[in-house]
Design a protein around this motif. Structure first.
Motif, PDB file in Angstrom:
ATOM      1  N   GLU A  43      -1.412 -54.057  38.693  1.00 35.65           N
ATOM      2  CA  GLU A  43      -1.767 -54.050  37.049  1.00 35.65           C
ATOM      3  C   GLU A  43      -2.761 -53.020  36.671  1.00 35.65           C
ATOM      4  OE1 GLU A  43      -0.223 -56.280  35.219  1.00 35.65           O
ATOM      5  OE2 GLU A  43       0.615 -57.143  37.067  1.00 35.65           O
ATOM      6  N   LEU A  44      -2.794 -52.794  35.270  1.00 37.50           N
ATOM      7  CA  LEU A  44      -3.775 -51.889  34.661  1.00 37.50           C
ATOM      8  C   LEU A  44      -4.911 -52.657  33.924  1.00 37.50           C
ATOM      9  CD1 LEU A  44      -1.388 -49.003  33.279  1.00 37.50           C
ATOM     10  CD2 LEU A  44      -2.834 -48.858  35.340  1.00 37.50           C
ATOM     11  N   ASP A  45      -6.073 -52.252  34.309  1.00 38.03           N
ATOM     12  CA  ASP A  45      -7.138 -52.873  33.445  1.00 38.03           C
ATOM     13  C   ASP A  45      -7.824 -51.872  32.568  1.00 38.03           C
ATOM     14  OD1 ASP A  45      -6.593 -55.233  34.464  1.00 38.03           O
ATOM     15  OD2 ASP A  45      -8.198 -55.160  36.302  1.00 38.03           O
ATOM     16  N   VAL A  46      -8.498 -52.182  31.418  1.00 37.10           N
ATOM     17  CA  VAL A  46      -9.105 -51.333  30.588  1.00 37.10           C
ATOM     18  C   VAL A  46     -10.417 -50.846  30.910  1.00 37.10           C
ATOM     19  CG1 VAL A  46      -9.912 -50.697  28.276  1.00 37.10           C
ATOM     20  CG2 VAL A  46      -7.603 -51.857  28.606  1.00 37.10           C
ATOM     21  N   ALA A  47     -10.955 -49.679  31.622  1.00 40.75           N
ATOM     22  CA  ALA A  47     -12.139 -49.588  31.922  1.00 40.75           C
ATOM     23  C   ALA A  47     -13.061 -48.757  30.833  1.00 40.75           C
ATOM     24  CB  ALA A  47     -12.258 -48.584  33.049  1.00 40.75           C
ATOM     25  N   VAL A  48     -12.395 -48.043  30.001  1.00 35.47           N
ATOM     26  CA  VAL A  48     -13.089 -47.443  28.921  1.00 35.47           C
ATOM     27  C   VAL A  48     -12.321 -47.508  27.494  1.00 35.47           C
ATOM     28  CG1 VAL A  48     -14.383 -45.436  27.919  1.00 35.47           C
ATOM     29  CG2 VAL A  48     -14.349 -45.997  30.521  1.00 35.47           C
ATOM     30  N   ALA A  49     -12.900 -47.943  26.388  1.00 36.68           N
ATOM     31  CA  ALA A  49     -12.402 -47.992  25.091  1.00 36.68           C
ATOM     32  C   ALA A  49     -13.205 -47.467  24.079  1.00 36.68           C
ATOM     33  CB  ALA A  49     -11.614 -49.456  24.834  1.00 36.68           C
ATOM     34  N   ARG A  50     -12.612 -46.421  23.226  1.00 33.97           N
ATOM     35  CA  ARG A  50     -13.560 -45.756  22.403  1.00 33.97           C
ATOM     36  C   ARG A  50     -12.595 -45.226  21.235  1.00 33.97           C
ATOM     37  NH1 ARG A  50     -18.836 -45.039  23.530  1.00 33.97           N
ATOM     38  NH2 ARG A  50     -18.867 -42.992  23.158  1.00 33.97           N
ATOM     39  N   ASP A  51     -13.235 -45.247  20.089  1.00 30.37           N
ATOM     40  CA  ASP A  51     -12.622 -44.672  18.857  1.00 30.37           C
ATOM     41  C   ASP A  51     -13.087 -43.276  18.841  1.00 30.37           C
ATOM     42  OD1 ASP A  51     -14.954 -44.493  17.634  1.00 30.37           O
ATOM     43  OD2 ASP A  51     -14.655 -46.315  16.300  1.00 30.37           O
ATOM     44  N   GLN A  52     -12.470 -42.324  17.686  1.00 30.18           N
ATOM     45  CA  GLN A  52     -12.687 -41.120  17.473  1.00 30.18           C
ATOM     46  C   GLN A  52     -14.251 -40.852  17.122  1.00 30.18           C
ATOM     47  OE1 GLN A  52     -10.354 -41.283  13.329  1.00 30.18           O
ATOM     48  NE2 GLN A  52     -10.298 -39.356  14.511  1.00 30.18           N
ATOM     49  N   ASN A  53     -14.969 -41.903  16.694  1.00 30.05           N
ATOM     50  CA  ASN A  53     -16.140 -41.595  16.289  1.00 30.05           C
ATOM     51  C   ASN A  53     -17.329 -42.038  17.227  1.00 30.05           C
ATOM     52  OD1 ASN A  53     -15.524 -41.062  13.414  1.00 30.05           O
ATOM     53  ND2 ASN A  53     -15.028 -43.303  13.057  1.00 30.05           N
ATOM     54  N   GLY A  54     -16.664 -42.113  18.550  1.00 35.36           N
ATOM     55  CA  GLY A  54     -17.500 -42.352  19.649  1.00 35.36           C
ATOM     56  C   GLY A  54     -18.271 -43.761  19.618  1.00 35.36           C
ATOM     57  N   LEU A  55     -17.396 -44.814  18.997  1.00 33.05           N
ATOM     58  CA  LEU A  55     -17.837 -46.238  19.144  1.00 33.05           C
ATOM     59  C   LEU A  55     -17.011 -46.770  20.059  1.00 33.05           C
ATOM     60  CD1 LEU A  55     -18.362 -46.794  15.100  1.00 33.05           C
ATOM     61  CD2 LEU A  55     -20.045 -46.194  17.017  1.00 33.05           C
ATOM     62  N   PRO A  56     -17.509 -47.933  20.616  1.00 32.27           N
ATOM     63  CA  PRO A  56     -16.844 -48.526  21.763  1.00 32.27           C
ATOM     64  C   PRO A  56     -15.812 -49.744  21.030  1.00 32.27           C
ATOM     65  CG  PRO A  56     -19.147 -49.501  21.687  1.00 32.27           C
ATOM     66  CD  PRO A  56     -19.123 -48.112  20.692  1.00 32.27           C
ATOM     67  N   LEU A  57     -14.820 -49.748  21.775  1.00 29.46           N
ATOM     68  CA  LEU A  57     -13.752 -50.822  21.280  1.00 29.46           C
ATOM     69  C   LEU A  57     -13.665 -51.735  22.419  1.00 29.46           C
ATOM     70  CD1 LEU A  57     -10.874 -48.217  20.046  1.00 29.46           C
ATOM     71  CD2 LEU A  57     -12.660 -49.469  18.659  1.00 29.46           C
TER      72      LEU A  57
END
Length: 545
Positions: free
Chosen positions: A170-184
């Motif tokens: 499977e694939l797990d999300v390790a990093v999630a970010r938006d274009q403003n540098g905020l975490p998702l």
């Protein structure tokens, strides 16, 4: 002056930074050095860095392979920024001497420099990657991967970015970010990871799904790109990176992916011009390298913890050897045991059962490492009980053989010489497949003591004969493990029985201590200080009469 730093390039290719806080700063294989080189070719105390006359100097401590600075041999060298220190052999550690953050400042200046063309922007991005690598030792892997995602979003003008890592299938999300540098949150990745995983398996290069219907990927119509309000989707696979021993980077099979960079946009399509595609692939390669380095660093930490535990085991094992051997009276002895690894499978013991009787044992367990050391300790306890109970030699050997065979099922065995010496000079022994001992008499050829049985532990029904011999005052008995007779010189020759016999004959007139010390000196001279390939145990007994 800013604190000097050593950038340590490991044999695996990973890098770390060590601040030189105290001088002299010692470097070598021994665990008590300021910087430990985990390479058997390095000397125990190879070099040191000192501060004198307002500058830092590196000095060779009469190491076996020497010291090199910027490719040139050196015994003492005043260090300048970016000097490269090597240790006289290939595919090992390299140290880069830096004063504070001068190198980092140079890279930051390069990033801040104006650029009016795409090549200039590409150079700035590559410099940014170098900063991430240089800061790797002080930032967590998650922080560096986050910087990679932020850079990918900046390059493509995408709105959201996710770094996914493979966990089993499977694939797990390790990093999630938006274009403003905020975490998702990971739930904001609305495209099913199973779909991304399927796309990853079918296409290994840059994946662009701009306006492509996800129905073609086997997804329900309501999960199409249009339904998810996505203008574009971009995926860049992360390929597993292996670092070779010569610091070369190797990309593994394209099928061996460890994850991917995923980006999408709802308002405008991602910018995938030719230059940006190259940058994305460079970022993906850097992320893959960071992940591999993190894996190697974790392996190194695990290895260090194991070595610390082995050091404790080595201290415990050395404490099991006799602290003192008799040096006066009718019976005298001198012995030593040197492990080729942190712990060894050799041991010896000498016990006074009565005033007129000593028991002696020397053993060599098959194999090397922890399992052999544990079995050696078990045998030592067994023979200790046999000595305390005054059990006859033949009976003791049979019992221990049966016990060992029952526990190891014949997969491990040990060669053993178990003997007793009486005040009258009567020597009785049983030799279970061990190298044949010598009886040394002044002005005569050494006498070999015969083998009387097979190694213990091989067969549960094995029998062990017992032989006897009357010693004369001044006679000495030399017992040793095969690590001594198989010690190898630089020319590939062995310290075999012929060489050993000649060395014994030359030292026959001395005491047991003289004979022991002389033989060990002869072995060291013969091997010229080479690393041991097997444990060496030597025990010399003397009947004074």
């Amino acid at each position: 002056m800013p604190a000097p730093v050593l950038v340590v390039v490991h044999p695996s290719g990973t890098r770390s930074r060590v601040t030189i806080e105290n001088v002299p700063f010692s470097i070598g294989r021994s665990a008590d050095n300021s910087l430990v080189l985990r390479d058997n070719r390095a000397s125990r105390n190879h070099a040191r860095i000192v501060f004198e006359d307002g500058g830092y100097f590196v000095e060779d401590l009469q190491s076996r392979h020497g010291l090199f600075v910027n490719g040139e041999p050196a015994t003492r060298h005043r260090l300048a920024n970016s000097d490269k220190i090597d240790f006289g052999f290939q595919d090992s550690y390299r140290l880069i001497f830096t004063i504070g953050d001068l190198e980092l400042s140079r890279i930051m200046d390069q990033i801040s420099a104006p650029a009016s063309s795409a090549p200039g922007n590409l150079a700035k991005l590559r410099a940014l990657v170098e900063v991430a690598r240089a800061l790797q030792s002080s930032l967590s892997t998650h922080d560096v991967l986050t910087a990679v995602v932020d850079a990918a979003l900046a390059v493509t003008s995408a709105e959201r970015g996710f770094l996914l890592l493979r966990r089993d299938a499977e694939l797990d999300v390790a990093v999630a970010r938006d274009q403003n540098g905020l975490p998702l949150t990971s739930t904001e990745l609305r495209v099913p990871t199973s779909v991304i995983n399927r796309a990853l398996k079918t296409r290994r290069e840059l994946l662009s799904m701009s306006f492509d219907p996800l129905e073609q990927q086997g997804v329900r119509p309501e999960m199409s790109v249009a339904a998810l309000e996505l203008r574009s989707v971009v995926c860049v696979p992360l390929i597993r990176i292996r670092t070779g021993g010569s610091l070369d980077t190797v990309v593994s099979s394209v099928n061996d992916t460890i994850g991917l960079l995923y980006m999408d946009s709802r308002q405008s399509p991602a910018d995938l011009s030719v230059g940006n595609r190259e940058i994305l692939q460079t970022l993906a390669l850097e992320a893959s390298t960071i992940l591999e380095n993190a894996r190697l660093m974790e392996e190194e930490r695990t290895k260090q913890r194991l070595e610390q535990e082995l050091d404790i085991a080595r201290v415990i094992q050395s404490g099991l050897l006799p602290r003192e051997l008799p040096s006066t009276g009718w019976f005298r002895a001198a012995g030593s045991s040197i492990a080729s690894h942190a712990v060894g499978g050799d041991y010896f013991d000498v016990r006074a059962v009565r005033d007129d009787l000593y028991t002696i044992v020397i053993a060599d367990v098959s194999g090397k490492g922890v399992s052999s050391a544990l079995l050696a300790s078990l045998l030592q306890g067994a023979f200790l009980l046999a000595a305390e109970g005054a059990i006859e030699i033949e009976q003791a050997m049979a019992r221990i053989n049966h016990y060992m065979n029952e526990r190891t099922r014949g997969e491990k065995y040990a060669t053993v010489v178990y003997c007793t010496m009486e005040r009258s000079g009567l020597l009785r022994w049983s030799n279970a497949g061990h190298p044949t001992p010598f009886v040394v008499r002044a002005n005569s050829e050494p006498i070999l003591l015969d083998t009387t049985g097979m190694p213990i532990g091989l067969l549960g029904i094995a029998q062990f004969g017992v032989e006897s011999m009357q010693l004369q005052p001044g006679d000495k008995v030399v017992l040793y493990s095969d690590g001594l007779s198989e010690a190898e010189s630089a020319a590939g020759e062995f310290f075999d029985k012929k060489v050993l016999r000649n060395a014994i004959a030359a030292l026959a007139g001395g005491s047991c201590t003289d004979l022991h010390n002389g033989l060990m000196s002869a072995v060291r001279e013969f091997t010229e200080g080479s690393e041991l390939t097997d444990d060496i145990t030597l025990l010399v007994l003397e009947y004074a009469g």
